[in-house]
Design a protein around this motif. Structure first.
Motif, PDB file in Angstrom:
ATOM      1  N   GLY A  75      -0.299   2.577   0.168  1.00 42.95           N
ATOM      2  CA  GLY A  75      -0.954   3.728  -0.328  1.00 42.95           C
ATOM      3  C   GLY A  75      -0.444   5.038  -0.275  1.00 42.95           C
ATOM      4  N   ALA A  76       0.712   5.219   0.330  1.00 46.16           N
ATOM      5  CA  ALA A  76       1.322   6.432   0.474  1.00 46.16           C
ATOM      6  C   ALA A  76       2.499   6.428  -0.687  1.00 46.16           C
ATOM      7  N   PHE A  77       3.079   5.470  -1.156  1.00 46.03           N
ATOM      8  CA  PHE A  77       3.893   5.469  -2.086  1.00 46.03           C
ATOM      9  C   PHE A  77       3.001   5.569  -3.468  1.00 46.03           C
ATOM     10  N   ARG A  78       2.186   5.017  -3.593  1.00 47.18           N
ATOM     11  CA  ARG A  78       1.129   4.804  -4.642  1.00 47.18           C
ATOM     12  C   ARG A  78       0.526   6.175  -4.735  1.00 47.18           C
ATOM     13  N   LYS A  79       0.270   6.942  -3.822  1.00 49.44           N
ATOM     14  CA  LYS A  79      -0.092   8.462  -4.122  1.00 49.44           C
ATOM     15  C   LYS A  79       0.745   9.255  -4.715  1.00 49.44           C
ATOM     16  N   LEU A  80       1.995   8.969  -3.959  1.00 48.40           N
ATOM     17  CA  LEU A  80       3.009   9.962  -4.278  1.00 48.40           C
ATOM     18  C   LEU A  80       3.712   9.781  -5.690  1.00 48.40           C
ATOM     19  N   ALA A  81       3.848   8.566  -5.842  1.00 46.44           N
ATOM     20  CA  ALA A  81       4.542   8.215  -7.205  1.00 46.44           C
ATOM     21  C   ALA A  81       3.505   7.087  -7.967  1.00 46.44           C
ATOM     22  N   PRO A  82       2.488   7.718  -8.536  1.00 48.32           N
ATOM     23  CA  PRO A  82       1.299   6.817  -9.068  1.00 48.32           C
ATOM     24  C   PRO A  82       1.943   6.101 -10.187  1.00 48.32           C
ATOM     25  N   GLY A  83       1.544   4.655 -10.313  1.00 50.05           N
ATOM     26  CA  GLY A  83       1.787   3.969 -11.571  1.00 50.05           C
ATOM     27  C   GLY A  83       3.453   3.514 -11.539  1.00 50.05           C
ATOM     28  N   SER A  84       4.026   3.670 -10.429  1.00 52.82           N
ATOM     29  CA  SER A  84       5.386   3.232 -10.620  1.00 52.82           C
ATOM     30  C   SER A  84       5.826   2.129  -9.746  1.00 52.82           C
ATOM     31  N   PRO A  85       7.082   1.837  -9.640  1.00 57.16           N
ATOM     32  CA  PRO A  85       7.459   0.529  -8.984  1.00 57.16           C
ATOM     33  C   PRO A  85       7.598   0.953  -7.477  1.00 57.16           C
ATOM     34  N   TRP A  86       7.548   2.306  -7.173  1.00 53.64           N
ATOM     35  CA  TRP A  86       7.950   2.559  -6.025  1.00 53.64           C
ATOM     36  C   TRP A  86       6.833   2.118  -4.658  1.00 53.64           C
ATOM     37  N   LYS A  87       5.597   1.728  -5.164  1.00 53.63           N
ATOM     38  CA  LYS A  87       4.758   1.002  -4.174  1.00 53.63           C
ATOM     39  C   LYS A  87       5.382  -0.144  -3.521  1.00 53.63           C
ATOM     40  N   PHE A  88       6.413  -0.804  -4.156  1.00 57.50           N
ATOM     41  CA  PHE A  88       6.875  -1.879  -3.621  1.00 57.50           C
ATOM     42  C   PHE A  88       7.673  -1.669  -2.382  1.00 57.50           C
ATOM     43  N   VAL A  89       8.133  -0.671  -2.340  1.00 64.12           N
ATOM     44  CA  VAL A  89       8.656  -0.178  -1.250  1.00 64.12           C
ATOM     45  C   VAL A  89       7.869  -0.290   0.055  1.00 64.12           C
ATOM     46  N   GLY A  90       6.653   0.319  -0.271  1.00 64.87           N
ATOM     47  CA  GLY A  90       5.665   0.091   0.663  1.00 64.87           C
ATOM     48  C   GLY A  90       5.104  -1.235   0.751  1.00 64.87           C
ATOM     49  N   VAL A  91       5.225  -2.111  -0.100  1.00 62.65           N
ATOM     50  CA  VAL A  91       4.898  -3.424   0.090  1.00 62.65           C
ATOM     51  C   VAL A  91       5.928  -4.210   1.032  1.00 62.65           C
ATOM     52  N   LEU A  92       7.125  -3.847   0.661  1.00 64.01           N
ATOM     53  CA  LEU A  92       8.123  -4.334   1.500  1.00 64.01           C
ATOM     54  C   LEU A  92       8.136  -4.074   2.877  1.00 64.01           C
ATOM     55  N   GLY A  93       7.737  -2.602   3.453  1.00 64.32           N
ATOM     56  CA  GLY A  93       7.289  -2.335   4.371  1.00 64.32           C
ATOM     57  C   GLY A  93       6.650  -3.019   5.230  1.00 64.32           C
ATOM     58  N   VAL A  94       5.364  -3.377   4.582  1.00 60.90           N
ATOM     59  CA  VAL A  94       4.300  -4.070   5.142  1.00 60.90           C
ATOM     60  C   VAL A  94       4.961  -5.496   5.330  1.00 60.90           C
ATOM     61  N   LEU A  95       5.382  -5.902   4.718  1.00 66.52           N
ATOM     62  CA  LEU A  95       6.244  -7.372   4.800  1.00 66.52           C
ATOM     63  C   LEU A  95       7.131  -7.435   6.199  1.00 66.52           C
ATOM     64  N   THR A  96       7.758  -6.310   5.982  1.00 59.34           N
ATOM     65  CA  THR A  96       8.975  -6.411   6.964  1.00 59.34           C
ATOM     66  C   THR A  96       8.327  -6.255   8.419  1.00 59.34           C
ATOM     67  N   ALA A  97       7.275  -5.473   8.491  1.00 60.53           N
ATOM     68  CA  ALA A  97       6.731  -5.114   9.838  1.00 60.53           C
ATOM     69  C   ALA A  97       5.926  -6.520  10.273  1.00 60.53           C
ATOM     70  N   TRP A  98       5.566  -7.282   9.375  1.00 57.41           N
ATOM     71  CA  TRP A  98       4.871  -8.478   9.774  1.00 57.41           C
ATOM     72  C   TRP A  98       5.835  -9.475   9.984  1.00 57.41           C
ATOM     73  N   GLY A  99       7.076  -9.617   9.562  1.00 62.21           N
ATOM     74  CA  GLY A  99       8.163 -10.371   9.776  1.00 62.21           C
ATOM     75  C   GLY A  99       8.566 -10.131  10.902  1.00 62.21           C
ATOM     76  N   VAL A 100       8.967  -8.770  11.400  1.00 64.01           N
ATOM     77  CA  VAL A 100       9.553  -8.492  12.709  1.00 64.01           C
ATOM     78  C   VAL A 100       8.571  -8.770  13.758  1.00 64.01           C
ATOM     79  N   ILE A 101       7.341  -8.757  13.778  1.00 64.85           N
ATOM     80  CA  ILE A 101       6.600  -8.790  14.751  1.00 64.85           C
ATOM     81  C   ILE A 101       6.470 -10.487  14.921  1.00 64.85           C
ATOM     82  N   SER A 102       6.642 -11.103  13.965  1.00 69.95           N
ATOM     83  CA  SER A 102       6.401 -12.586  14.246  1.00 69.95           C
ATOM     84  C   SER A 102       7.345 -13.055  15.026  1.00 69.95           C
ATOM     85  N   TYR A 103       8.626 -12.821  15.160  1.00 73.62           N
ATOM     86  CA  TYR A 103       9.558 -13.278  16.104  1.00 73.62           C
ATOM     87  C   TYR A 103       9.887 -12.108  17.429  1.00 73.62           C
ATOM     88  N   TYR A 104       9.474 -11.159  17.024  1.00 73.21           N
ATOM     89  CA  TYR A 104       9.552 -10.092  18.202  1.00 73.21           C
ATOM     90  C   TYR A 104       8.631 -10.665  19.352  1.00 73.21           C
TER      91      TYR A 104
END
Ligand code: PFF
Length: 459
Positions: A75-104
């Motif tokens: 939501g943060a990247f979407r709000k700061l850079a609407p309609g741009s691919p920057w939201k994928f950095v946010g998507v990557l963050g969410v997936l990364t957190a999910w990935g880290v917690i799984s083995y952590y």
């Protein structure tokens, strides 16, 4: 659309929760060993420079993105850079957190199990090294036990996150962080007062520049990113619960200082004690924590007590990190999909638990999962692979993208406006703006490329 968002109750709450995220297995388990392998105090000095110039600056960037938008990373990247691919950095963050917690959570589960093993007096001075190793193997290689403890740890994490930001994360951070500091200080005192502790102490404080190579710098930077929980959306999410009156630079500074201090204290707890043992080469990784240290605890006075305290310390440190990891996808479902916190927490934890099953079974239970990839001399199992992909590659890439985003897309003007406390723009803030635009992206790009081309250096 009026939707009352949860938030921190005070400045201290943010500092405790964010340092709880930063302080984790990375500080207590990884930092002392990596420092030892890379020239002791020489590594520590390089590490501190990276924390100041890169980690602290990107941390300010993440908190600012979060606070200015009051949204989860997507939501943060979407709000700061609407309609741009920057939201994928946010998507990557969410997936990364999910990935880290799984083995952590799998590794944290072992520490949980070792609290009971140690407290039950499983380690005593009559045991041979093989017997101590066998205890570890039977914990991690038995599918039932590995899965049970992984499940138990995830359940604890859910128990905190489901309570919400103020009633769950904040409340528990206020209890767990002082507890962590107390146990660590007691362990340091125990360690440095053991007979012969001076040897390890001197070893840890000796700056051996002959061991410093190119890899040292890369390791120090990678460790700083992991340890400060950057590039996984956690600091954006925690920043999003911060109130407008707070001073971001000062709070980020406190988190950076506490995180570094605890890592150094962990070194002081482990190394002096380790060097009092005869015939032991300081090991790294799981072997150090679950085999060498239990042997040590079996030999020293009040070893059972201190050993149990040590595993409680690890579990507490891991818990305050895993709650920050789970909060990232949870915040996404609560903010963007309007799910109830309970539903989001349970759903996100189930996905994380299921992903973690492969890691839990990769330590001997299922042979196919134990050797997924060979890099140099090392064979990586599923758990190692998850660490490499989400804990190293993805987090470094994410942190780099945050620096590029803040420096070049959102812009340093907006950053300065967000971090200027009470209208004041001091020299530190100007320096932060310069570093995030020019230095951080380049240095992080370099790290990301290095990890991609030399993965064996990190595995
Ligand atoms: N910083 C934690 C540690 O040092 O163990 C690990 C971590 C927590 C990584 C949160 C990423 C994250 F988002």
């Amino acid at each position: 659309m009026t939707h009352q968002r949860d938030g921190w109750g005070s400045r201290l709450a943010f500092i405790l929760a964010a340092s709880g995220s930063a302080i984790g297995l990375g500080n207590i388990w990884r930092f002392p060993a990596v420092a030892y392998q890379n020239g002791g105090a020489a590594f520590v000095q390089i590490y501190i420079v990276f924390v100041l110039l890169i980690g602290f600056v990107i941390l300010i960037g993440e908190i600012s993105i979060g606070r200015s938008t009051a949204r989860n990373p997507i939501g943060a990247f979407r709000k700061l850079a609407p309609g741009s691919p920057w939201k994928f950095v946010g998507v990557l963050g969410v997936l990364t957190a999910w990935g880290v917690i799984s083995y952590y959570s799998v590794v944290a589960g072992w520490t949980l199990s070792y609290i009971f093993t140690t407290a039950g007096g499983a380690f005593n001075h009559t045991m041979s090294a093989q017997e101590i190793t066998a205890v570890f193997s039977s914990t991690v290689a038995s599918p039932g036990r590995a899965l049970f403890w992984h499940f138990a740890f995830m359940l604890l994490t859910v128990g905190v996150v489901v309570g919400g930001v103020k009633q769950g994360i904040e409340r528990w951070s206020k209890i767990l962080m002082p507890l962590l500091l107390l146990i660590l200080i007691l362990l340091v005192i125990r360690s440095v007062t053991l007979e012969g502790a001076e040897v390890g102490l001197a070893e840890f404080f000796r700056a051996d520049w002959s061991k410093v190579g190119f890899g040292t710098f890369v390791n120090a930077l990678g460790q700083a990113v992991f340890s400060m929980s950057l590039g996984a959306g956690t600091m954006i999410t925690y920043g999003s619960y911060m109130n407008r009156e707070e001073n971001i630079v000062r709070s980020a500074g406190m988190v950076a200082i506490l995180d570094t201090l605890i890592a150094i204290l962990a070194g002081l707890a482990i190394f002096p004690a380790l060097f009092t043992m005869s015939g032991v080469e300081p090991e790294v990784g799981a072997k150090l924590i679950f085999i060498v240290l239990p042997r040590l605890f079996s030999e020293i006075p009040f070893g059972t007590l201190f050993g149990t305290g040590f595993f409680v310390l690890l579990a507490v440190a891991a818990l305050t990190s895993s709650i920050s990891l789970l909060e990232v996808p949870v915040a996404y479902f609560v903010d963007e999909r309007r799910w109830s916190r309970k539903r989001a927490t349970v759903f996100c934890a189930i996905i994380a638990f299921c992903m973690g099953i492969f890691s839990a079974l990769s330590m001997g239970a299922v042979p196919g999962l134990s050797s997924m990839l060979t890099l140099g001399e090392r064979t990586l199992g599923f758990l190692d692979l998850m660490d490499l992909i989400s804990g190293q590659c993805s987090m470094s890439f994410g942190a780099m993208m945050v620096a590029i985003f803040v420096g070049w897309r959102w812009g340093t003007k907006n950053l300065l406006a967000e971090i200027s406390h009470a209208g004041y723009v001091g020299p530190v803030r100007k320096l932060v703006a310069f570093l995030i635009r020019w230095v951080c992206p380049l240095v992080m790009l370099f790290l990301a490329l290095y990890i991609l081309t030399h993965p064996s250096a990190f595995a």
